[in-house]
Design an enzyme around this catalytic site. Structure first.
Site, short mmCIF file in Angstrom:
data_model
loop_
_atom_site.label_atom_id
_atom_site.label_comp_id
_atom_site.label_asym_id
_atom_site.label_seq_id
_atom_site.Cartn_x
_atom_site.Cartn_y
_atom_site.Cartn_z
N SER A 37 96.32 58.55 79.99
CA SER A 37 95.86 57.93 81.23
C SER A 37 94.37 58.17 81.46
O SER A 37 93.81 59.16 80.98
CB SER A 37 96.63 58.47 82.42
OG SER A 37 98.01 58.38 82.20
N1 SAM Z 1 100.72 61.45 81.08
C1 SAM Z 1 100.31 60.91 79.82
C2 SAM Z 1 99.03 61.52 79.31
O1 SAM Z 1 98.38 62.24 80.03
O2 SAM Z 1 98.70 61.22 78.15
C3 SAM Z 1 100.16 59.42 79.79
C4 SAM Z 1 101.45 58.77 79.87
S1 SAM Z 1 101.53 57.12 79.37
C5 SAM Z 1 100.55 56.29 80.56
C6 SAM Z 1 103.22 56.81 79.86
C7 SAM Z 1 104.24 57.46 78.98
O3 SAM Z 1 105.51 57.29 79.59
C8 SAM Z 1 104.36 56.83 77.61
O4 SAM Z 1 104.13 57.78 76.63
C9 SAM Z 1 105.78 56.30 77.56
O5 SAM Z 1 106.37 56.39 76.29
C10 SAM Z 1 106.47 57.19 78.57
N2 SAM Z 1 107.73 56.69 79.14
C11 SAM Z 1 108.04 55.44 79.55
N3 SAM Z 1 109.30 55.42 80.04
C12 SAM Z 1 109.79 56.68 79.94
C13 SAM Z 1 111.02 57.31 80.28
N4 SAM Z 1 112.03 56.63 80.83
N5 SAM Z 1 111.14 58.61 80.04
C14 SAM Z 1 110.14 59.33 79.47
N6 SAM Z 1 108.98 58.80 79.13
C15 SAM Z 1 108.79 57.50 79.36
#
Ligand code: SAM
Length: 666
Positions: A62
């Site tokens: 992010s």
């Molecule tokens: N917080 C992260 C960082 O600092 O790098 C960025 C996260 S990224 C914007 C969103 C993440 O949410 C992705 O890696 C995606 O695979 C994950 N995601 C989406 N749906 C999910 C779920 N139901 N459970 C766990 N992870 C999920």
């Protein structure tokens, strides 16, 4: 490393604190966690830019500001138990772990979860637990939580997560299907069965996929997480465009120019282009400009080109003697951008127009707005690096060719990564550029120019080192520097030509469409001439964009390689271009001021195509499309459904009876 920690401090001051994050613990945690350790080593130098970055599996780390914003909203206290859904790179979890007692984080992609775990181990962050799985169901065994932060956008706040909050606990989660219309929601558990909700504003996230999220969709290049609102009852958008479109006659028909008389009372008319190699864009801009000069007294044509090259054209159209010993203009990549038959015809027209005027003040002038000497400097840098460090030269070519603001191509970042040789060459390269500038300014002094006076020379010399240093490294800084420079040159020109002087500007859509309403402004904090003109001149500036569906374009596949005539792929289904194509009107002017209902319907952001001197049809969606709100970006849009490549000037075009000062001699 010390350098990166300085950059990190600056990032926290500029991108986080100045934008309103007050929680000292959050600021301190962001100063502490090395974001570069959460991206691929190749991306380290981009780690402190204000942007999400790719981390594989189509996911992103992010934007730093968003991490800070969510962590602050979650009101994490020392000792708190925190759950994060969407580990991604692990960066946000790491930041929270510097404040909280323990952080539990869940990621649906097992490989990402594993890589994050290894990162925590390496950094010695031992109060974080990672698990692979569906985070919409929470982490029952570790509940209740004081705070839950979800890093992907779901249809609503999952019940399981709400139930796993302690009383007084906070859940922060983006909600919404359409990436252009997501809201950040804060849910606070106020009692055993009661919750309070707060809307924290618009955000953009990848989708939350899972039992209480969205269903998984097949992902491909052409299937980015985006939805397009279906047309409302009644008329479809293409139908509305067809009604509002004012068809354009032949370029030679005077009625073509008449259509643009509505902009004649503006001080500035900025004309864009959706590529640097499309004949129709040049012909249309020439027809509009002729009209504005002839009938409405415009005297400045400012173009996206180097000053010295444009000055050769200026001397020719004003019937002045050519400069002695100067090399012919526009001899460097991308030559076709100005050495083409359409520009030649327009230059001939300007010369004819000026021939009939006795008063030099009323003559039209042709000026290069770009950073003085830019293409010559780039050519010199590449020549030098080719000689001393070919690897550094390859990186430089990528940087010049590809790190344009609308592009979001991880592979390009990868290839443009700096080698150690690159840094070593910096001083020598700067000296070469300075020498070149001194030589050019010597020539310019012979001009006795109206505009490029001693003061302007002094300004250029004073700024040159900074310019060249930033240009050498490319990226966002060089874009902003370049567009500010173009705008300031335009301001100086307006001053020099008198308080009544009016100007037409020819530059790419990415320079003249207000950057605040494209990804450049919304995601990358980049600005451009169009934005600066609106900020300084308000309604006195008209911004007119250009677009096409398909046809051919003159472009290169990489910086400094030969031009090709390439086929332009038909426009993407989710793009503004597709709406225009579907209107069925082959060429038209769309004036957003004339149809409020259509303007409103077009406001919602969609894809828009940007082709520069480089075109990569094989990765078109990533390399050439960006999100924009077209009616906010431009005041009007000019459309040619099918377009053709420009014809570069070759020996066969060398006229026999051209005057000695003819600037396009080979
Ligand atoms: N917080 C992260 C960082 O600092 O790098 C960025 C996260 S990224 C914007 C969103 C993440 O949410 C992705 O890696 C995606 O695979 C994950 N995601 C989406 N749906 C999910 C779920 N139901 N459970 C766990 N992870 C999920």
């Amino acid at each position: 490393m010390a350098e990166l920690s300085l950059t990190r401090g600056r990032m926290v001051d500029v991108q986080i604190a100045q934008r309103g994050i007050r929680d000292r613990r959050v600021l301190q945690a962001m100063r502490e966690v090395p974001r570069e350790a959460f991206v691929d080593p190749d991306f380290e130098e981009f780690a402190y830019e204000d942007t999400p970055l790719p981390i594989g599996k189509g996911q992103t780390i992010s934007q730093p500001f968003m991490v800070a914003y969510m962590v602050e909203a979650a009101e994490i206290d020392p000792g708190d138990r925190v759950l994060e859904v969407g580990t991604g790179s692990g960066y946000a979890a790491a930041v929270m772990s510097r404040i909280a007692g323990r952080v539990y984080t869940i990621e649906r992609h097992a490989t990402l979860a594993e890589v994050a775990r290894q990162r925590f181990d390496r950094l010695g962050y031992d109060n974080i637990e990672v698990r692979a799985g569906d985070g919409t169901k929470g982490w029952g065994g570790a509940a209740p939580f004081d705070a839950i932060v979800v890093a992907a956008a779901g249809p609503g706040a999952p019940l399981a997560l709400q139930e796993q909050l302690d009383v007084g606990g906070r859940l922060v989660i983006p909600v919404g299907n359409d990436p252009d219309d997501q809201r950040l929601l804060k849910v606070t558990r106020t009692g055993a069965t009661t919750y309070a909700e707060e809307d924290l504003g618009g955000v953009q996230f990848v989708p939350l996929i899972g039992e209480e999220g969205w269903a998984e969709r097949p992902q491909s290049d052409d299937d980015l997480p985006r939805t397009v609102t279906p047309p409302a009852r009644g008329q479809s958008l293409p139908e509305m465009i067809a009604v509002a479109a004012e068809p354009l006659p032949d370029f030679r028909d005077p009625a073509f120019g008449d259509l643009f008389d509505r902009f004649a009372d503006r001080r500035l008319v900025l004309l864009g282009e959706a590529s640097h190699g499309t004949s129709e864009f040049y012909k249309a801009r020439a027809a509009i400009t002729r009209r504005l000069i002839e009938k409405h007294g415009f005297v400045i044509v400012g173009v996206e080109a180097d000053w010295p090259d444009a000055a050769a054209i200026d001397r020719y159209i004003r019937h002045r003697p050519a400069r002695t010993a100067a090399e012919p203009p526009f001899q460097r990549f991308p030559t076709w951008m100005w050495r083409n038959t359409d520009v030649e015809a327009f230059v001939g027209w300007m010369r004819g127009h000026n021939a009939n005027l006795d008063d030099a003040n009323r003559m039209v002038g042709f000026y290069g707005l770009d950073i003085y000497n830019m293409s010559a400097s780039i050519a010199a840098v590449l020549r030098y690096l080719d000689h001393v460090d070919p690897e550094a030269a390859a990186a430089a070519r990528q940087r010049y060719g590809c790190l344009t603001p609308w592009q979001n191509e991880p592979s390009t970042y990868g290839r443009a990564v700096l080698t150690s040789g690159y840094r070593k060459c910096e001083q020598a390269v700067l000296e070469q550029c300075q020498e070149l500038l001194a030589r050019q300014l010597d020539y310019a002094r012979q001009d006795g120019a109206d505009f490029l006076d001693a003061a302007q020379n002094a300004r250029l010399i004073a700024a040159a080192e900074r310019y060249y240093r930033i240009m050498y490294y490319g990226g966002a800084d060089s874009w902003n520097l370049r567009d500010r420079h173009m705008f300031e040159t335009l301001e100086h020109l307006l001053e020099a030509r008198g308080s009544e002087a009016k100007a037409v500007v020819w530059a790419h859509n990415s320079h003249i469409g207000d950057a605040r309403h494209t990804e450049m402004g919304t995601i990358r904090q980049e600005l451009n001439i169009g934005q600066l003109c609106r900020e300084r001149f308000g309604n006195q500036a008209a911004l007119i964009g250009f677009g096409t569906d398909s046809g051919t374009v003159a472009a290169a596949s990489d910086w400094d390689v030969p031009m090709e005539v390439m086929r332009v792929r038909p426009s993407h289904a989710d793009s503004y271009e597709r709406l225009c194509h579907d209107s069925g009107v082959p060429r038209f002017l769309l004036d957003f001021d004339r149809d409020g209902a259509l303007r409103n319907r077009l406001l919602e952001r969609r894809l828009e195509r940007f082709i520069g001197v480089i075109y990569r049809p094989e990765t078109e969606l990533r390399s050439h499309y960006a999100d924009a709100s077209l009616p906010r970006q431009f005041d009007a849009f000019v459309w040619f459904n099918k377009t053709k490549a420009v014809t570069p000037l070759g020996p066969e075009h060398a006229g026999k009876d051209v005057p000695e000062t003819y600037p396009f001699g080979l």
